[in-house]
Design a protein around this motif. Structure first.
Motif, short mmCIF file in Angstrom:
data_model
loop_
_atom_site.label_atom_id
_atom_site.label_comp_id
_atom_site.label_asym_id
_atom_site.label_seq_id
_atom_site.Cartn_x
_atom_site.Cartn_y
_atom_site.Cartn_z
N LEU A 166 0.82 -1.21 0.00
CA LEU A 166 0.00 0.00 0.00
C LEU A 166 0.85 1.26 0.00
CD1 LEU A 166 -2.67 1.50 0.17
CD2 LEU A 166 -2.66 1.11 2.65
N GLU A 167 1.86 1.33 0.86
CA GLU A 167 2.69 2.53 0.95
C GLU A 167 3.44 2.79 -0.36
OE1 GLU A 167 2.96 5.04 3.02
OE2 GLU A 167 1.25 4.12 4.02
N GLU A 168 3.89 1.70 -0.99
CA GLU A 168 4.60 1.84 -2.27
C GLU A 168 3.66 2.43 -3.33
OE1 GLU A 168 6.26 -1.09 -5.80
OE2 GLU A 168 6.17 -1.86 -3.74
N VAL A 169 2.43 1.94 -3.37
CA VAL A 169 1.46 2.44 -4.35
C VAL A 169 1.08 3.89 -4.05
CG1 VAL A 169 -0.87 2.12 -5.28
CG2 VAL A 169 0.56 0.14 -4.81
N ARG A 170 0.87 4.20 -2.78
CA ARG A 170 0.55 5.57 -2.39
C ARG A 170 1.65 6.54 -2.82
NH1 ARG A 170 -2.73 7.41 2.69
NH2 ARG A 170 -1.53 9.23 2.10
N SER A 171 2.88 6.12 -2.61
CA SER A 171 4.02 6.97 -2.97
C SER A 171 4.06 7.21 -4.48
CB SER A 171 5.32 6.30 -2.51
OG SER A 171 6.45 7.03 -2.94
N ARG A 172 3.79 6.16 -5.25
CA ARG A 172 3.81 6.31 -6.70
C ARG A 172 2.66 7.19 -7.17
NH1 ARG A 172 3.52 1.76 -11.51
NH2 ARG A 172 3.64 3.27 -13.21
N VAL A 173 1.48 7.02 -6.57
CA VAL A 173 0.34 7.86 -6.92
C VAL A 173 0.65 9.33 -6.65
CG1 VAL A 173 -2.04 8.46 -6.28
CG2 VAL A 173 -1.42 6.08 -6.63
N ALA A 174 1.26 9.61 -5.49
CA ALA A 174 1.61 10.98 -5.14
C ALA A 174 2.62 11.56 -6.13
CB ALA A 174 2.16 11.02 -3.72
N THR A 175 3.63 10.76 -6.48
CA THR A 175 4.66 11.23 -7.42
C THR A 175 4.08 11.53 -8.79
OG1 THR A 175 6.33 9.91 -6.25
CG2 THR A 175 6.87 10.65 -8.48
N GLU A 176 3.27 10.61 -9.30
CA GLU A 176 2.67 10.81 -10.63
C GLU A 176 1.66 11.95 -10.63
OE1 GLU A 176 1.32 7.51 -12.87
OE2 GLU A 176 2.95 6.19 -12.26
N THR A 177 0.93 12.11 -9.52
CA THR A 177 -0.03 13.21 -9.43
C THR A 177 0.69 14.55 -9.47
OG1 THR A 177 -1.55 11.85 -8.13
CG2 THR A 177 -1.85 14.23 -8.01
N LYS A 178 1.79 14.65 -8.74
CA LYS A 178 2.58 15.89 -8.71
C LYS A 178 3.15 16.21 -10.08
CE LYS A 178 6.37 18.08 -6.15
NZ LYS A 178 7.41 17.87 -5.11
N PRO A 195 -2.27 24.73 1.62
CA PRO A 195 -1.25 23.80 2.09
C PRO A 195 -0.22 23.51 0.99
CG PRO A 195 -3.28 22.64 1.58
CD PRO A 195 -3.58 24.09 1.48
N PRO A 196 1.01 23.14 1.36
CA PRO A 196 2.01 22.79 0.35
C PRO A 196 1.48 21.71 -0.59
CG PRO A 196 2.98 22.87 2.55
CD PRO A 196 1.51 23.00 2.73
N LYS A 197 2.04 21.67 -1.79
CA LYS A 197 1.54 20.76 -2.83
C LYS A 197 1.55 19.31 -2.36
CE LYS A 197 2.65 21.85 -6.95
NZ LYS A 197 3.39 22.10 -8.21
N GLN A 198 2.66 18.85 -1.80
CA GLN A 198 2.76 17.46 -1.36
C GLN A 198 1.75 17.16 -0.25
OE1 GLN A 198 4.67 15.01 -2.77
NE2 GLN A 198 3.52 13.65 -1.44
N GLN A 199 1.59 18.11 0.66
CA GLN A 199 0.64 17.92 1.75
C GLN A 199 -0.79 17.85 1.22
OE1 GLN A 199 0.92 20.84 4.87
NE2 GLN A 199 -0.91 20.10 5.91
N GLY A 200 -1.08 18.67 0.20
CA GLY A 200 -2.41 18.65 -0.41
C GLY A 200 -2.71 17.32 -1.06
N ILE A 201 -1.73 16.72 -1.73
CA ILE A 201 -1.91 15.42 -2.37
C ILE A 201 -2.14 14.33 -1.32
CG2 ILE A 201 -0.78 13.64 -3.76
CD1 ILE A 201 0.68 15.90 -5.24
N CYS A 244 -14.54 15.35 -8.42
CA CYS A 244 -13.31 16.06 -8.79
C CYS A 244 -13.12 17.36 -8.00
CB CYS A 244 -13.28 16.33 -10.30
SG CYS A 244 -14.58 17.46 -10.86
N SER A 245 -14.19 17.94 -7.50
CA SER A 245 -14.04 19.16 -6.70
C SER A 245 -13.41 18.84 -5.34
CB SER A 245 -15.39 19.84 -6.50
OG SER A 245 -16.30 18.97 -5.85
N HIS A 246 -13.63 17.62 -4.84
CA HIS A 246 -13.04 17.21 -3.56
C HIS A 246 -11.61 16.69 -3.74
CE1 HIS A 246 -16.94 17.66 -1.69
NE2 HIS A 246 -17.47 16.83 -2.57
N PHE A 247 -11.34 16.08 -4.90
CA PHE A 247 -10.01 15.52 -5.17
C PHE A 247 -9.51 16.03 -6.54
CE2 PHE A 247 -12.69 12.26 -3.05
CZ PHE A 247 -12.09 12.28 -1.79
N PRO A 248 -9.25 17.33 -6.66
CA PRO A 248 -8.88 17.89 -7.98
C PRO A 248 -7.59 17.34 -8.55
CG PRO A 248 -8.52 19.49 -6.21
CD PRO A 248 -9.25 18.35 -5.60
N ARG A 249 -6.64 16.99 -7.68
CA ARG A 249 -5.35 16.50 -8.18
C ARG A 249 -5.42 15.02 -8.56
NH1 ARG A 249 -4.35 19.72 -3.62
NH2 ARG A 249 -2.99 21.54 -3.97
#
Length: 278
Positions: free
Chosen positions: A129-141, A187-193, A220-225
């Motif tokens: 789970l943590e590995e997938v979350r990290s990849r989702v955050a990276t690709e979203t950014k 909030p900072p970009k990473q924190q927002g994601i 999408c209004s709740h999770f725009p990124r």
């Protein structure tokens, strides 16, 4: 007389030979057992395939859940039984599992399943789970930065095109709410994601019959990124049925009496036929 007898004997021999041959064509009990075993093994798979092909759109996020369903239910071999039926099931499962075990393919399927609100982490091991979350955050950014760069270049081009035109400046009007916007800080970009990911995982899992793309459109209004990344993965079809239907639609449009249609007009007509609800 002798010739007639010989002819009769020859005719009788031919009839007997044909009868014997027909007896060999009749299925024996072993053949019937084989056919029954094949039917028993493949009938559930046929029913499942018919249901899958009948869906209007099947996203690639369905692949992992389908593999899990086949392995644990539909094609699961019965431990206390042995024979041709169980052997067929095992061979089919081995083929499917081998086909999707490539690391790159598995990574894509895991991301798509995670971003599907019907499944999320259901078919994922806790340690992954943590590995997938990290990849989702990276690709979203990365996707957000790419979108911002594209929007910036479009604005620059628009400003260059309108720079020669006279501009009448007006005094901007401030609303009461605008003063509060200045006071509050985003909030900072990473924190927002991370906040979006936490909120997404805490939400109730969507119904299995719901449309994941429609779900993201509404949320999408709740999770725009994250919604941008979800659309990127969930738009990948899992079967060739949609493209086959599109080809069939094209065949109905480009007939012998309409063979002079321009390619761009065919594209528009196919698009309208597949997307316009009349």
């Amino acid at each position: 007389m002798m010739e007639r007898v010989l002819e009769q004997e020859k005719a009788i021999t031919q009839v007997l030979a044909a009868d014997q041959k027909s007896r060999h064509l009749l299925p024996t009990w072993q053949d019937i057992d084989v056919l029954e075993a094949i039917t028993k093994a493949l009938k559930p798979l046929q029913d499942f395939t018919d249901a899958l092909s009948g869906e209007e759109y099947v996203s690639v996020s369905y692949v992992k859940p389908v593999l899990h369903l086949l392995n644990t239910n539909i094609l699961k071999p019965e431990e206390d039984k042995a024979g041709l039926c169980e052997d067929i099931k095992k061979r089919v499962l081995d083929y499917l599992n081998e086909k999707y075990k490539d690391p790159a393919t598995d990574e894509l399927l895991t991301m798509a399943t995670f971003l599907d609100p019907r499944f999320k982490t259901t078919y994922m091991s806790p340690e992954k789970l943590e590995e997938v979350r990290s990849r989702v955050a990276t690709e979203t950014k990365a996707l957000e930065e790419k979108t911002a760069t594209g929007a910036s270049s479009t604005e620059d081009q628009s400003e260059r095109e309108t720079s020669t035109a006279p501009v009448q400046l007006k005094k901007p009007k401030h609303s009461l709410g605008s003063f509060f916007k200045k006071c509050s800080s985003a909030p900072p970009k990473q924190q927002g994601i991370d906040m979006e990911l936490d909120g997404y995982l805490l939400m109730v899992t969507a119904d299995s019959d719901s449309d994941p793309l429609e779900w993201w459109r509404l949320q999408c209004s709740h999770f725009p990124r994250i919604s941008r990344l979800a659309k990127k993965y969930l738009c990948i079809p899992a079967t060739s049925s949609p493209s086959e239907r599109a080809f069939s639609t094209g065949g109905n449009i480009v007939t012998s009496s309409r063979a002079s249609l321009k390619p761009e007009n065919v594209d528009r007509l196919v698009f309208l036929a597949k997307n316009l609800n009349v």
